[in-house]
Motif scaffolding. Structure first.
Motif, PDB file in Angstrom:
ATOM      1  N   UNK A   1     -26.508  15.687  75.181  1.00 48.34           N
ATOM      2  CA  UNK A   1     -25.450  14.998  74.465  1.00 48.34           C
ATOM      3  C   UNK A   1     -26.082  14.125  73.389  1.00 48.34           C
ATOM      4  N   UNK A   2     -25.501  14.144  72.209  1.00 52.83           N
ATOM      5  CA  UNK A   2     -26.024  13.344  71.107  1.00 52.83           C
ATOM      6  C   UNK A   2     -25.521  11.918  71.236  1.00 52.83           C
ATOM      7  N   UNK A   3     -26.437  10.967  71.147  1.00 50.29           N
ATOM      8  CA  UNK A   3     -26.056   9.568  71.289  1.00 50.29           C
ATOM      9  C   UNK A   3     -25.191   9.100  70.128  1.00 50.29           C
ATOM     10  N   UNK A   4     -24.217   8.259  70.431  1.00 54.18           N
ATOM     11  CA  UNK A   4     -23.388   7.664  69.395  1.00 54.18           C
ATOM     12  C   UNK A   4     -23.603   6.157  69.383  1.00 54.18           C
ATOM     13  N   UNK A   5     -23.285   5.542  68.276  1.00 57.77           N
ATOM     14  CA  UNK A   5     -23.420   4.096  68.148  1.00 57.77           C
ATOM     15  C   UNK A   5     -22.063   3.444  68.358  1.00 57.77           C
TER      16      UNK A   5
ATOM     17  N   UNK B   1     -24.271  -1.922  69.747  1.00 57.87           N
ATOM     18  CA  UNK B   1     -24.501  -2.981  68.772  1.00 57.87           C
ATOM     19  C   UNK B   1     -23.644  -4.157  69.209  1.00 57.87           C
ATOM     20  N   UNK B   2     -24.279  -5.279  69.568  1.00 57.55           N
ATOM     21  CA  UNK B   2     -23.572  -6.385  70.186  1.00 57.55           C
ATOM     22  C   UNK B   2     -23.195  -7.457  69.167  1.00 57.55           C
ATOM     23  N   UNK B   3     -21.942  -7.907  69.225  1.00 57.18           N
ATOM     24  CA  UNK B   3     -21.526  -9.070  68.451  1.00 57.18           C
ATOM     25  C   UNK B   3     -22.091 -10.328  69.101  1.00 57.18           C
ATOM     26  N   UNK B   4     -22.175 -11.390  68.341  1.00 61.14           N
ATOM     27  CA  UNK B   4     -22.650 -12.654  68.882  1.00 61.14           C
ATOM     28  C   UNK B   4     -21.646 -13.198  69.896  1.00 61.14           C
ATOM     29  N   UNK B   5     -22.157 -13.809  70.931  1.00 61.94           N
ATOM     30  CA  UNK B   5     -21.309 -14.418  71.954  1.00 61.94           C
ATOM     31  C   UNK B   5     -21.997 -15.671  72.473  1.00 61.94           C
ATOM     32  N   UNK B   6     -21.220 -16.633  72.922  1.00 62.95           N
ATOM     33  CA  UNK B   6     -21.786 -17.873  73.455  1.00 62.95           C
ATOM     34  C   UNK B   6     -22.478 -17.646  74.790  1.00 62.95           C
ATOM     35  N   UNK B   7     -22.111 -16.585  75.472  1.00 59.43           N
ATOM     36  CA  UNK B   7     -22.691 -16.300  76.785  1.00 59.43           C
ATOM     37  C   UNK B   7     -24.068 -15.662  76.667  1.00 59.43           C
ATOM     38  N   UNK B   8     -24.887 -15.915  77.671  1.00 63.25           N
ATOM     39  CA  UNK B   8     -26.151 -15.215  77.776  1.00 63.25           C
ATOM     40  C   UNK B   8     -25.856 -13.741  78.095  1.00 63.25           C
ATOM     41  N   UNK B   9     -26.569 -12.829  77.434  1.00 62.35           N
ATOM     42  CA  UNK B   9     -26.373 -11.394  77.647  1.00 62.35           C
ATOM     43  C   UNK B   9     -27.692 -10.766  78.105  1.00 62.35           C
ATOM     44  N   UNK B  10     -27.633 -10.033  79.189  1.00 57.01           N
ATOM     45  CA  UNK B  10     -28.767  -9.223  79.628  1.00 57.01           C
ATOM     46  C   UNK B  10     -28.422  -7.776  79.283  1.00 57.01           C
ATOM     47  N   UNK B  11     -29.045  -7.282  78.243  1.00 55.33           N
ATOM     48  CA  UNK B  11     -28.706  -5.962  77.697  1.00 55.33           C
ATOM     49  C   UNK B  11     -29.730  -4.929  78.154  1.00 55.33           C
ATOM     50  N   UNK B  12     -29.334  -4.118  79.118  1.00 53.44           N
ATOM     51  CA  UNK B  12     -30.192  -3.043  79.621  1.00 53.44           C
ATOM     52  C   UNK B  12     -29.739  -1.670  79.118  1.00 53.44           C
ATOM     53  N   UNK B  13     -28.866  -1.668  78.116  1.00 58.84           N
ATOM     54  CA  UNK B  13     -28.270  -0.400  77.679  1.00 58.84           C
ATOM     55  C   UNK B  13     -29.305   0.609  77.200  1.00 58.84           C
ATOM     56  N   UNK B  14     -30.436   0.129  76.675  1.00 55.57           N
ATOM     57  CA  UNK B  14     -31.414   1.049  76.093  1.00 55.57           C
ATOM     58  C   UNK B  14     -32.766   1.021  76.803  1.00 55.57           C
ATOM     59  N   UNK B  15     -32.837   0.439  77.994  1.00 59.68           N
ATOM     60  CA  UNK B  15     -34.151   0.321  78.638  1.00 59.68           C
ATOM     61  C   UNK B  15     -34.601   1.627  79.298  1.00 59.68           C
TER      62      UNK B  15
ATOM     63  N   UNK C   1     -21.786 -17.943  83.471  1.00 53.37           N
ATOM     64  CA  UNK C   1     -21.392 -16.540  83.440  1.00 53.37           C
ATOM     65  C   UNK C   1     -22.317 -15.775  82.497  1.00 53.37           C
ATOM     66  N   UNK C   2     -22.951 -14.738  83.024  1.00 55.05           N
ATOM     67  CA  UNK C   2     -23.876 -13.920  82.241  1.00 55.05           C
ATOM     68  C   UNK C   2     -23.322 -12.507  82.125  1.00 55.05           C
ATOM     69  N   UNK C   3     -23.275 -12.002  80.895  1.00 52.33           N
ATOM     70  CA  UNK C   3     -22.814 -10.633  80.679  1.00 52.33           C
ATOM     71  C   UNK C   3     -23.975  -9.663  80.880  1.00 52.33           C
ATOM     72  N   UNK C   4     -23.722  -8.636  81.676  1.00 54.80           N
ATOM     73  CA  UNK C   4     -24.750  -7.617  81.911  1.00 54.80           C
ATOM     74  C   UNK C   4     -24.258  -6.274  81.381  1.00 54.80           C
ATOM     75  N   UNK C   5     -25.150  -5.565  80.683  1.00 51.91           N
ATOM     76  CA  UNK C   5     -24.825  -4.225  80.181  1.00 51.91           C
ATOM     77  C   UNK C   5     -25.800  -3.241  80.812  1.00 51.91           C
ATOM     78  N   UNK C   6     -25.262  -2.314  81.567  1.00 53.04           N
ATOM     79  CA  UNK C   6     -26.080  -1.350  82.302  1.00 53.04           C
ATOM     80  C   UNK C   6     -26.633  -0.278  81.356  1.00 53.04           C
ATOM     81  N   UNK C   7     -27.677   0.429  81.782  1.00 56.13           N
ATOM     82  CA  UNK C   7     -28.229   1.513  80.955  1.00 56.13           C
ATOM     83  C   UNK C   7     -27.179   2.569  80.612  1.00 56.13           C
TER      84      UNK C   7
END
Length: 298
Positions: free
Chosen positions: A209-213, A250-264, A237-243
């Motif tokens: 599958x071809x990745x989309x943005x 592409x993440x917009x700015x947010x006041x919350x801490x974000x743990x972004x694992x979407x591309x790990x 409250x911490x936002x988590x994004x799974x792989x």
């Protein structure tokens, strides 16, 4: 004729009494069990204080192994995620957690990535798992005040007064598990003693599958409620994004801490499907999360 009508009334009355007793007994059995997460939290989680809790859908349930994380980070956490649920369900679970007198420093919210920008006005598929606690005000309110009412919401809200409606409607999910819970009250529905679950490693390769943005704006209005509830109780409250296998976020700015694992993770061998890692992938995400959590807890 009058005698016949009296007999009919007696039969109907006996049926209603029997239905009420069976349904009330079913809910009591599940309420005293560990089968679903809400009752598991009440009956099997002895600790009252946590460093973090994980609230989410199947992504949170299968991506973060709190046992492995705690072993590495020296922390204390628990996974309260439930599959097929949305942000409103996670908010309800946090209310349930706090109602039990439990506390946490951090709340890791780990929904399906699309939930961050979704606007769902109805109930989620597995919200019936709170049914055994329908007499608690915050749960009955959740069922009755949903914006878009349907058969499911009407059934669940009515069950506060007529429990046999909910038990009969969700008979496979409520009645049969309640019988099992009478025999095995400590049995859990596909999660371990810390609330985690994992998907197996598939032998067949996933289709190309071809990745989309995709853009992520964190616009779901329930996030506002979650943040307010957390701040009221001194929780971050911490936002988590799974792989993700098929998307680049592409993440917009947010006041919350974000743990972004979407591309790990970029190898298919670590994915079960496009949005869930398998057991091997969970080892990677949990290890990296533990490293980040250690820094946060310092």
């Amino acid at each position: 004729m009058k005698q016949f009508l009296k007999q009919i009334a007696v039969v109907i009355g006996l049926f209603l009494v029997l239905a009420y007793l069976l349904s009330a007994g079913s809910l009591w059995s599940l309420r005293k069990s560990s089968f679903y997460k809400p009752s598991f939290l009440v009956n099997a989680v002895e600790e009252d204080t946590f460093d973090y809790i994980v609230l989410g859908a199947s992504t949170g349930l299968t991506t973060l192994d709190t046992k492995a994380i705690d072993e590495q980070a020296g922390s204390k956490g628990i996974n309260l995620s439930m599959d097929d649920t949305g942000l409103s369900s996670h908010y309800l679970m946090l209310e349930h957690f706090l109602a039990e007198g439990k506390t946490t420093k951090y709340c890791i919210i780990a929904p399906g990535v699309n939930a961050y920008d979704a606007t769902v006005k109805g109930l989620n598929d597995n919200d019936y798992r709170f049914l055994m606690f329908v007499n608690r005000p915050y749960i009955s309110r959740y069922f009755s005040e949903v914006e878009e009412k349907d058969m499911q919401s009407n059934v669940l809200s009515s069950s506060k007064w007529f429990p046999f409606i909910g038990v009969s409607y969700f008979n496979a999910e409520i009645f049969y598990p309640s019988i099992l819970s009478l025999i095995q009250p400590k049995k859990r529905n596909r999660f371990d003693e810390a609330g985690n679950y994992t998907y197996p490693v598939k032998r067949k390769q996933l289709k190309f599958i071809k990745k989309k943005q995709s853009n992520l704006t964190f616009s779901n209005p329930t996030l506002v409620k979650l943040n307010k509830l957390c701040k009221t109780n001194n929780i971050e409250l911490i936002y988590y994004i799974a792989p993700l296998r098929a998307e680049n976020m592409v993440l917009d700015l947010t006041e919350n801490r974000v743990i972004d694992h979407s591309a790990i993770i970029d190898k298919d061998e670590y994915f079960y499907d496009n949005i869930h890692v398998n057991s091997n992938g969970r080892e990677i995400t949990s290890r990296i999360f533990a490293e980040q959590l250690s820094e946060i807890l310092k």
